[in-house]
Every structure is written in C-alpha cells, then in structure tokens.
Design a protein around this motif. Sequence first.
Motif, PDB file in Angstrom:
ATOM      1  N   THR A   1      -4.381 -10.273   0.677  1.00 22.15           N
ATOM      2  CA  THR A   1      -5.093 -10.422  -0.594  1.00 22.15           C
ATOM      3  C   THR A   1      -4.123 -10.951  -1.644  1.00 22.15           C
ATOM      4  OG1 THR A   1      -4.599  -8.134  -1.243  1.00 22.15           O
ATOM      5  CG2 THR A   1      -6.657  -8.521  -0.068  1.00 22.15           C
ATOM      6  N   ALA A   2      -4.688 -11.462  -2.699  1.00 25.25           N
ATOM      7  CA  ALA A   2      -3.877 -11.929  -3.834  1.00 25.25           C
ATOM      8  C   ALA A   2      -4.215 -11.076  -5.044  1.00 25.25           C
ATOM      9  CB  ALA A   2      -4.165 -13.400  -4.131  1.00 25.25           C
ATOM     10  N   VAL A   3      -3.256 -10.903  -5.919  1.00 29.51           N
ATOM     11  CA  VAL A   3      -3.488 -10.126  -7.130  1.00 29.51           C
ATOM     12  C   VAL A   3      -4.290 -10.988  -8.105  1.00 29.51           C
ATOM     13  CG1 VAL A   3      -2.424  -8.953  -9.088  1.00 29.51           C
ATOM     14  CG2 VAL A   3      -1.379  -8.813  -6.813  1.00 29.51           C
ATOM     15  N   HIS A   4      -5.489 -10.527  -8.408  1.00 30.32           N
ATOM     16  CA  HIS A   4      -6.364 -11.277  -9.312  1.00 30.32           C
ATOM     17  C   HIS A   4      -6.614 -10.453 -10.570  1.00 30.32           C
ATOM     18  CE1 HIS A   4      -7.393 -14.453  -6.487  1.00 30.32           C
ATOM     19  NE2 HIS A   4      -7.644 -13.549  -5.567  1.00 30.32           N
ATOM     20  N   ARG A   5      -6.728 -11.151 -11.679  1.00 24.14           N
ATOM     21  CA  ARG A   5      -7.224 -10.510 -12.899  1.00 24.14           C
ATOM     22  C   ARG A   5      -8.741 -10.626 -12.879  1.00 24.14           C
ATOM     23  NH1 ARG A   5      -4.366 -13.681 -17.574  1.00 24.14           N
ATOM     24  NH2 ARG A   5      -5.772 -12.380 -18.810  1.00 24.14           N
ATOM     25  N   PHE A   6      -9.409  -9.486 -13.034  1.00 23.60           N
ATOM     26  CA  PHE A   6     -10.864  -9.510 -12.895  1.00 23.60           C
ATOM     27  C   PHE A   6     -11.516  -9.919 -14.199  1.00 23.60           C
ATOM     28  CE2 PHE A   6     -13.353  -8.887  -9.318  1.00 23.60           C
ATOM     29  CZ  PHE A   6     -14.621  -8.471  -9.673  1.00 23.60           C
ATOM     30  N   ASP A   7     -12.441 -10.871 -14.096  1.00 19.13           N
ATOM     31  CA  ASP A   7     -13.129 -11.463 -15.239  1.00 19.13           C
ATOM     32  C   ASP A   7     -14.280 -10.557 -15.670  1.00 19.13           C
ATOM     33  OD1 ASP A   7     -14.342 -13.077 -17.087  1.00 19.13           O
ATOM     34  OD2 ASP A   7     -14.991 -14.615 -15.657  1.00 19.13           O
ATOM     35  N   LEU A   8     -13.976  -9.581 -16.543  1.00 18.49           N
ATOM     36  CA  LEU A   8     -14.986  -8.595 -16.931  1.00 18.49           C
ATOM     37  C   LEU A   8     -16.114  -9.219 -17.754  1.00 18.49           C
ATOM     38  CD1 LEU A   8     -12.716  -5.533 -17.833  1.00 18.49           C
ATOM     39  CD2 LEU A   8     -13.984  -5.964 -15.720  1.00 18.49           C
ATOM     40  N   VAL A   9     -15.772 -10.186 -18.619  1.00 18.38           N
ATOM     41  CA  VAL A   9     -16.819 -10.867 -19.397  1.00 18.38           C
ATOM     42  C   VAL A   9     -17.737 -11.644 -18.451  1.00 18.38           C
ATOM     43  CG1 VAL A   9     -17.277 -12.618 -21.154  1.00 18.38           C
ATOM     44  CG2 VAL A   9     -15.364 -11.029 -21.439  1.00 18.38           C
ATOM     45  N   GLY A  10     -17.141 -12.312 -17.471  1.00 15.70           N
ATOM     46  CA  GLY A  10     -17.944 -13.034 -16.487  1.00 15.70           C
ATOM     47  C   GLY A  10     -18.832 -12.112 -15.682  1.00 15.70           C
ATOM     48  N   VAL A  11     -18.299 -10.944 -15.303  1.00 11.51           N
ATOM     49  CA  VAL A  11     -19.085  -9.953 -14.567  1.00 11.51           C
ATOM     50  C   VAL A  11     -20.308  -9.540 -15.383  1.00 11.51           C
ATOM     51  CG1 VAL A  11     -19.102  -7.577 -13.733  1.00 11.51           C
ATOM     52  CG2 VAL A  11     -17.179  -9.066 -13.176  1.00 11.51           C
ATOM     53  N   ALA A  12     -20.095  -9.222 -16.673  1.00  9.85           N
ATOM     54  CA  ALA A  12     -21.194  -8.764 -17.521  1.00  9.85           C
ATOM     55  C   ALA A  12     -22.245  -9.855 -17.707  1.00  9.85           C
ATOM     56  CB  ALA A  12     -20.643  -8.310 -18.877  1.00  9.85           C
ATOM     57  N   LEU A  13     -21.800 -11.075 -18.014  1.00 14.01           N
ATOM     58  CA  LEU A  13     -22.751 -12.158 -18.265  1.00 14.01           C
ATOM     59  C   LEU A  13     -23.536 -12.521 -17.004  1.00 14.01           C
ATOM     60  CD1 LEU A  13     -20.637 -14.545 -20.537  1.00 14.01           C
ATOM     61  CD2 LEU A  13     -22.649 -13.227 -21.216  1.00 14.01           C
ATOM     62  N   SER A  14     -22.859 -12.576 -15.856  1.00 13.87           N
ATOM     63  CA  SER A  14     -23.569 -12.931 -14.619  1.00 13.87           C
ATOM     64  C   SER A  14     -24.538 -11.841 -14.216  1.00 13.87           C
ATOM     65  CB  SER A  14     -22.561 -13.198 -13.490  1.00 13.87           C
ATOM     66  OG  SER A  14     -21.880 -12.017 -13.116  1.00 13.87           O
ATOM     67  N   ALA A  15     -24.141 -10.576 -14.349  1.00  9.10           N
ATOM     68  CA  ALA A  15     -25.019  -9.475 -13.953  1.00  9.10           C
ATOM     69  C   ALA A  15     -26.259  -9.419 -14.842  1.00  9.10           C
ATOM     70  CB  ALA A  15     -24.263  -8.151 -14.016  1.00  9.10           C
TER      71      ALA A  15
ATOM     72  N   ARG B   1     -10.161 -10.076  -3.873  1.00 11.03           N
ATOM     73  CA  ARG B   1      -9.182  -9.216  -4.546  1.00 11.03           C
ATOM     74  C   ARG B   1      -8.713  -8.055  -3.677  1.00 11.03           C
ATOM     75  NH1 ARG B   1      -5.901  -6.379  -5.708  1.00 11.03           N
ATOM     76  NH2 ARG B   1      -5.263  -5.455  -7.706  1.00 11.03           N
ATOM     77  N   PHE B   2      -9.644  -7.380  -3.004  1.00  5.17           N
ATOM     78  CA  PHE B   2      -9.295  -6.165  -2.265  1.00  5.17           C
ATOM     79  C   PHE B   2      -9.369  -6.331  -0.749  1.00  5.17           C
ATOM     80  CE2 PHE B   2     -10.942  -4.698  -6.397  1.00  5.17           C
ATOM     81  CZ  PHE B   2      -9.821  -4.016  -6.860  1.00  5.17           C
ATOM     82  N   GLY B   3      -9.716  -7.521  -0.297  1.00  2.00           N
ATOM     83  CA  GLY B   3      -9.793  -7.787   1.129  1.00  2.00           C
ATOM     84  C   GLY B   3     -11.216  -7.709   1.645  1.00  2.00           C
ATOM     85  N   PRO B   4     -11.676  -8.736   2.381  1.00  2.00           N
ATOM     86  CA  PRO B   4     -13.062  -8.724   2.871  1.00  2.00           C
ATOM     87  C   PRO B   4     -13.342  -7.576   3.831  1.00  2.00           C
ATOM     88  CG  PRO B   4     -11.826 -10.576   3.789  1.00  2.00           C
ATOM     89  CD  PRO B   4     -10.974  -9.988   2.720  1.00  2.00           C
TER      90      PRO B   4
END
Length: 493
Positions: free
Chosen positions: A193-207, A74-77
């Motif tokens: 970079t590409a404009v991505h929508r960040f998966d907040l539910v995925g972030v919470a569940l994976s963390a 999303r923000f560049g490596p």
Amino acid sequence: MAPTEHPDFRPWPALWALVLGFFMILVDTTIVSVATPAIMTGLDADVNAVIWVTSAYLLAYAVPLLITGRLGDRFGPKNMYLIGLVVFTLASLWCGLTGTIGMLITARVAQGLGAALMTPQTMAVITRIFPADQRGRAMSLWGAVAGVATLVGPVAGGLLVDGPGWEWIFFINVPVGVVAFVLAARLVPALPTAVHRFDLVGVALSAIGLFCVVFGIQEGRQYDWGTIAGPLHVWMLIAFGLLALVAFVVWQRVNRGEPLVPLGLFRDRNFSLANLAITSVGFTVTSQGFPLMLYAQAVRGLTPTGSALLFVPMAVISGGLAPFVGRLTDRMHPRYLAGFGLLCLSVSLIWLSHEMTPDSPMWRLLLPIALLGVANGFMWSPLGTSATRNLPPSRAGAGAGVYNTTRQIGAVLGSASIAALIDARLAAELPSAGGGAGATEAGVGKLPEALHAGFSTAMAQAMLLPALVVLVGFVAVLFFALPRHLVKSGDAH
C-alpha cells in the motif's frame, strides 16, 4: 508493484477466492425479489415497506463505491475485502433473525455497506496481480460470475422460499461467507500500500451527491415524482445531488493534495469509454428482467422458479464462452469483442420483444434468451479489462470504484425507468383494467385471460427501452483505442 514481483503466490487461486464473495453479493442483489411476497406475509408489511428491503440495500451498496475503492488503495484490497466480507456475512445472519420490517431494512443497509467494501477490491486485485496481457482471461471469470449469478439468484430464492422459508435466503450466506473468508485469507496476497492523504471534502461531496441522485431516481416513482416531505421535492433532491457532484468534480480538479478520484484516470480513452458503456449495460441488464418476468408469470402462468429457469440457456452459454472470450480479449482489439457483445444484447432484446405474445411457443422465447448468453459472454470481459488495463497499480482501487459506481448508477436508472415505462404502457394498453395495476399488486398469476394480449404488448414495448439504451454503449466501444500491450507486440487483431 508488478505481478512478477510476487513469485510466491498463484494469481488464479487468489482470484477464485475473491470471486466466491463477489458471486454471493450478486446473488443477494437478485434473490430478494423472489422472496418479496413471503416477506410481506411473514413480517406483516405492505408493498411500500418491503420495497425498501431492496432499495436500502442498493443505496448502501452504490453510494460508497468511490470511497471504498480508494480505501483499498490506502489500506490494501485484501484487508478491505475481508472486512467487507465479515460485515456482509454478519449482516446476512442479522437479516435472517429479524422479526420486523424496520429491522430487516436496517440489516440490509449493513449488508449493502459490506458489499460496497468488497466489490471494487476484486477488480483492483486483478489489475495488480495479473500482467496486462493476461487480464482478459481473469476479467472473463469476473464477467462469467455476473452472468451465472443472474440465474442462480432467482432460482435459489424460489427454492429456499418454497422450502425452509424466506429467512434462508439470508442464512445461506453465512456458511458461504465463512468459506470465502478462509479462502481469501489464505490465497489472496497482501499487496503493498501507499500512504495516502484521504480527501475528506471529496468523500462528503461524493457521498451526499450520489445519495441524493440515487435516492431521487430510485424512489421517485414511489412519491409519484412529487413531494417527499414538507417542501422537499423529488426533483429538488436530484438537482441538489447533481450540484453536489458538480462541486465534487470541481474540487477534484483544484485539490492540490490527493483527490478521491484522480481526474487523470479519464485521460485514458478506454477508461472513459468503458465507463460510458458499462453505464448503459447496467441500465439494460437491470431493466430487461422486469418485463420478461412479469410476462412469464402473468401471461404464461409460470411460477417464480419456473420463470427464472428461462435464463438457463443464457447462463450456460455465457459461462461456456467466458474462457474463450477471455483469451481473445488479451489478443484482439476490444472494440470488436465488446461491440459484438453489445450489438447481440440489443438484437436479442428486440427479438425477444417480438416473441412476447400470449401464444408464442416457449422454444421461440428461448432462442433470443440464448443470444443474450452470447451477448453476456462477449461484453463483460472486454469492458472490464479495457477500463482497467492501462491503470497504474496505485490507482487500481480508484479506477475500480469509479467503474462499479457507474455500473450501479446505470442499474438504478434502469430500474426506475423501466418501472415508469411499464406503468405508462399498461395504462395505454389496458385502460379499462385500470392500467393492469391489479396484475402487479395482487399477484401476476391472477391476470384474467382477456387481458393477456394487452399485457403482453405492454411488456414487449417496455423491452425496447433497454434494447435502445445499450446502443449508446455499442457506439462508445467503437471508439476504443488499441491497448498498449497490443501496440507493443504489434498485434492489432
């Protein structure tokens, strides 16, 4: 964007700049274990508290890797790598300046978060700036760094602790971090970079899921696999984490937006198999060092620095083979190279187990350790390259995040499993000595000679666990598909 669309930079200097920071992370993962007694004395801490100096770092490192890999997309490596490097370097300074064990543990959490930001970006940049038919050589450098770091960490830790003091295992990162930052800022390209929508539910569940699973496995032994606090049980925490991870996978499947981990990654056979293999490698590489180091110090009377020097043949051979194997990785079917490396790893550990007796000549120990170097030289590059070679640039960060997460989970499983097995084998071989607990609690150098035979047998038996687990990875790589660039060139050798 394809590598040929960036004619104004040279990929190899960019990779060397990234590898310097990656090397620092890997060294810091191993260097603290050598300093554990000195930290206990210097900060007046008990064993359980000082174990958290490593545990907190590993937790903070392993849990966010899925997320930080996606942040790179999303923000560049380059940007995420530089931010992580700043966090890691400042946290290292903080670690050296702390005066209490609680503050040191907190600083190590910050250090782990910095490492998590940096690690996936290295593999992502390799995928994006090197053509598919050159990634093997690039990944071989990545693998060689991992091998050399396993030697440098313990040796450097011993020298620094014996010299200026334990604080310098952290202070040494500051100048290295500054140099790494300058080099990366100048040499690493700012990739599109590409404009991505960040998966907040995925972030919470994976963390949540990864934290509960990793914490439960890593710390279960400290709680005797029982109650943590109140009604909370170790197995309950692990089960909850697994349920959260199942929910995460389901959410990734039904999410109509942009999932954190596109499950389409796993449609690539080599990506899926490489992740299974690297989990077994993470388990094995982490766990095999514990019984060998305990044997070397308790039975053979070596100092921490002296026992770490046993790995010199492994590091030299691994580093020497890396360029050769890297070239082969771009030309040959990866199943032959990775399969040979993983088989050598299993054979070397079984051989080493056979030689771990109280009176075995030292040169006979060095022979299987040298074969470990051959194994390291042949397995890292084909595995890493096979995992990422077919990934599109837009998914490089996500793929690297998954790959590094599975490697770290394997390492946590290896650490917890080998500790439990060592306890069990010591209890079986040295029952009259209380399972040999005094050897590991009071200092292995004080082990009475009468216990050497039983202790050696226990460590040799424990060494067979990683030797067997890595065979899972060996079977997985036998099913690798021929990479696309070799299919196009008609080269199946």
